[in-house]
Design a protein around this motif. Sequence first.
Motif, PDB file in Angstrom:
ATOM      1  N   ASP A  17     -82.006 -24.164  27.203  1.00  0.00           N
ATOM      2  CA  ASP A  17     -82.719 -22.912  26.890  1.00  0.00           C
ATOM      3  C   ASP A  17     -82.233 -22.379  25.540  1.00  0.00           C
ATOM      4  O   ASP A  17     -81.166 -22.757  25.057  1.00  0.00           O
ATOM      5  CB  ASP A  17     -82.457 -21.884  27.988  1.00  0.00           C
ATOM      6  CG  ASP A  17     -81.016 -21.448  28.032  1.00  0.00           C
ATOM      7  OD1 ASP A  17     -80.673 -20.420  27.410  1.00  0.00           O
ATOM      8  OD2 ASP A  17     -80.204 -22.153  28.663  1.00  0.00           O
ATOM      9  N   PHE A  54     -81.022 -19.560  24.553  1.00  0.00           N
ATOM     10  CA  PHE A  54     -79.781 -18.786  24.487  1.00  0.00           C
ATOM     11  C   PHE A  54     -78.593 -19.739  24.380  1.00  0.00           C
ATOM     12  O   PHE A  54     -77.788 -19.664  23.451  1.00  0.00           O
ATOM     13  CB  PHE A  54     -79.644 -17.903  25.738  1.00  0.00           C
ATOM     14  CG  PHE A  54     -78.470 -16.960  25.666  1.00  0.00           C
ATOM     15  CD1 PHE A  54     -78.614 -15.692  25.130  1.00  0.00           C
ATOM     16  CD2 PHE A  54     -77.217 -17.348  26.115  1.00  0.00           C
ATOM     17  CE1 PHE A  54     -77.536 -14.829  25.043  1.00  0.00           C
ATOM     18  CE2 PHE A  54     -76.130 -16.494  26.029  1.00  0.00           C
ATOM     19  CZ  PHE A  54     -76.286 -15.221  25.495  1.00  0.00           C
ATOM     20  N   THR A  55     -78.508 -20.659  25.331  1.00  0.00           N
ATOM     21  CA  THR A  55     -77.400 -21.608  25.353  1.00  0.00           C
ATOM     22  C   THR A  55     -77.400 -22.469  24.092  1.00  0.00           C
ATOM     23  O   THR A  55     -76.349 -22.694  23.476  1.00  0.00           O
ATOM     24  CB  THR A  55     -77.519 -22.514  26.590  1.00  0.00           C
ATOM     25  OG1 THR A  55     -77.705 -21.686  27.737  1.00  0.00           O
ATOM     26  CG2 THR A  55     -76.273 -23.351  26.778  1.00  0.00           C
ATOM     27  N   ASN A  66     -78.628 -21.842  21.129  1.00  0.00           N
ATOM     28  CA  ASN A  66     -78.237 -21.089  19.944  1.00  0.00           C
ATOM     29  C   ASN A  66     -76.729 -20.901  19.885  1.00  0.00           C
ATOM     30  O   ASN A  66     -76.099 -21.093  18.840  1.00  0.00           O
ATOM     31  CB  ASN A  66     -78.942 -19.722  19.968  1.00  0.00           C
ATOM     32  CG  ASN A  66     -78.707 -18.925  18.707  1.00  0.00           C
ATOM     33  OD1 ASN A  66     -77.687 -18.261  18.566  1.00  0.00           O
ATOM     34  ND2 ASN A  66     -79.628 -19.010  17.760  1.00  0.00           N
ATOM     35  N   VAL A  67     -76.119 -20.535  21.025  1.00  0.00           N
ATOM     36  CA  VAL A  67     -74.667 -20.342  21.058  1.00  0.00           C
ATOM     37  C   VAL A  67     -73.953 -21.667  20.770  1.00  0.00           C
ATOM     38  O   VAL A  67     -73.002 -21.719  19.984  1.00  0.00           O
ATOM     39  CB  VAL A  67     -74.223 -19.766  22.420  1.00  0.00           C
ATOM     40  CG1 VAL A  67     -72.714 -19.834  22.563  1.00  0.00           C
ATOM     41  CG2 VAL A  67     -74.706 -18.330  22.575  1.00  0.00           C
TER      42      VAL A  67
END
Lengths: 366, 366
Positions: B245, B247-248, B250-251
């Motif tokens: 996903d 969020f994950t 990008n981090v």
Amino acid sequence: MTEQQRQHLRAAPRTVISVDAMGGDRGPSAVVAGLARSAGKNPDIRFILHGNRPELERLVARRKVLEGRVDIRHAEDVVTMDAKPSHVMRHGQKTSMWSAIDCVRQGEAPVCVSCGNTGALMLLSIVRLRKLPGVNRPAIACLWPSRNPHGFNVMLDVGADVRADEHDLLQYALMGTSYARNGLGLDRPRVGLLNVGTEENKGRAELKAAHDLIQNCADRANFDFVGFVEGGDIPSDKIDVIVTDGFTGNVALKAGEGTARLIGDFMREAFNATPLSRIAALLAYTSLRRLKKRIDPRRVNGGVFLGLNGTVVKSHGSSDATGVSAAVKLAFELAQSGFTERLAMRVATAACGEQEATQAAAGSTR
Amino acid sequence: MTEQQRQHLRAAPRTVISVDAMGGDRGPSAVVAGLARSAGKNPDIRFILHGNRPELERLVARRKVLEGRVDIRHAEDVVTMDAKPSHVMRHGQKTSMWSAIDCVRQGEAPVCVSCGNTGALMLLSIVRLRKLPGVNRPAIACLWPSRNPHGFNVMLDVGADVRADEHDLLQYALMGTSYARNGLGLDRPRVGLLNVGTEENKGRAELKAAHDLIQNCADRANFDFVGFVEGGDIPSDKIDVIVTDGFTGNVALKAGEGTARLIGDFMREAFNATPLSRIAALLAYTSLRRLKKRIDPRRVNGGVFLGLNGTVVKSHGSSDATGVSAAVKLAFELAQSGFTERLAMRVATAACGEQEATQAAAGSTR
């Protein structure tokens, strides 16, 4: 060892660390080598060692520095790296891991160290030590090499649980700052909440809620909240503690480790590429060794389980003597500072604090 | 330029790339320098350049290699790096970014490149180009330096959306393999689904569901599914495409970049530490430069927006000529392969495929 000797050891004004000797990939000899290294550096440390007695007695006898400083507890079984945590919980009473954790439960040692199966260690720790009052989800905190003068930042959760709501994230902030105070010696840690951007309107709903909860709590709990931070800020010197859920934290930690390993391999290839570069590597030997030490994952070895009645330090499964010794050093420092008690107080205070904050937030939107 | 000249340019058998000249941190001179570099290497490329006409005409006139290969479109406004995407969507009609995207919408160029504000670029791209039939959430795919012979792995989503359910993750797998085929030239890409462990019972519920959906689809869509992978596997040679996903992803991306920057800084310090190490750095110059090139984030520059009617390549905001040129190269390769059309077909086929798979899964649990 007689009961009398054992009582004597227990009474001695030394910090006792309970060590699971059997769990790691390299077996008990690496663990005992690590203990010997720690014992050599630190006269105030002693160990209760759990595992196969004949084997451990032989290994310990070879290390003069461990003489009279190790109490061996026999355990017949070993938790293997691929064991299912739920199976260990039901049938693991005779394992060295169980024995090592129960030693903390009985109050014989304030802290336990294991290189074993993380999932089993976490589940056994929760079941045997139980969560601190007010803690919903315990967390695993890790150290990350950083630009800060003390050399490391704390990140949590890195894998105890794949979920975390805003209240869990607030507790992580409190537990993380307590760890930074007692493990890194920081008076007023700076906390950042991991997100995909630094603007306040970014990210998932629970992150926005956590942002406000943590901000409201910062002054009372004596830390600075710098707001949202991004993945690139994890090693930065603008924060000391990075708060995130265990899924994101685990992926970030392993992505960082993976990148460091990749660059290390590329660097070795680069220095082996030509005769000239091999000479260069020789000339730069000391500098390169210092670099290696700075980013050596073994030195930041030791994830710490937070939020339980007792502290558990998880060392890498593949830990060698250096890795075990680093985990023991961390365990010693946390034990010396009375970390478990301080953390319990911190969380208890915050539980009331959060109620106030929630009421205040509700008030402000009315 | 007269309308006749313009038509001539358009008719020429060259690949046209629409470029937003104004968005990046370093302004249009870095962008034009990058185009000149690309044009020098590749005779089959030409550009439609969007931004302030007098400024761009001056910059382009200075580069002989760009003569007759750049069509300039005047745009009065610029999307600043801190502009709110929603504001740009409502009031950004006169910006160079809008103009560059609309050029793809009108079919004048198959692909657009911008160094501008990612959020605004994503939102404008979705609104102006619209999602491909069957795509729920478009994604941003990035390249990650890896141990694979081709040097890179593809990861998506790295920030288009902070959420993704199992159906989105399946689409990411399909879009990612299509990108790996057309951007990296891989016949049968290997796909991994990012999780906190490789066991099938690990992680969040949507990941378990996505695991089954992707597995069921792999053969029909001509890729290999290796199952769950961890953060440490992102640069590995056992996969080509990492699905996660936004969020994950990008981090993880930023944590990896941050770690690489940290090690780079530490390495510079190490080589500046002593006179001997400075000599070593000199001797190892070529090898170190090769190492730097291998892990240089500018070379993997160019996140690609997938799932729209047209391809948009996002270059780093801080891109210099090297970075812009890398993004243009990627855009050229995707345009040459007819990527947008292939991706559309891929997703359309999968949409039916997924229905079958869902029915099959429902059947198997009955």
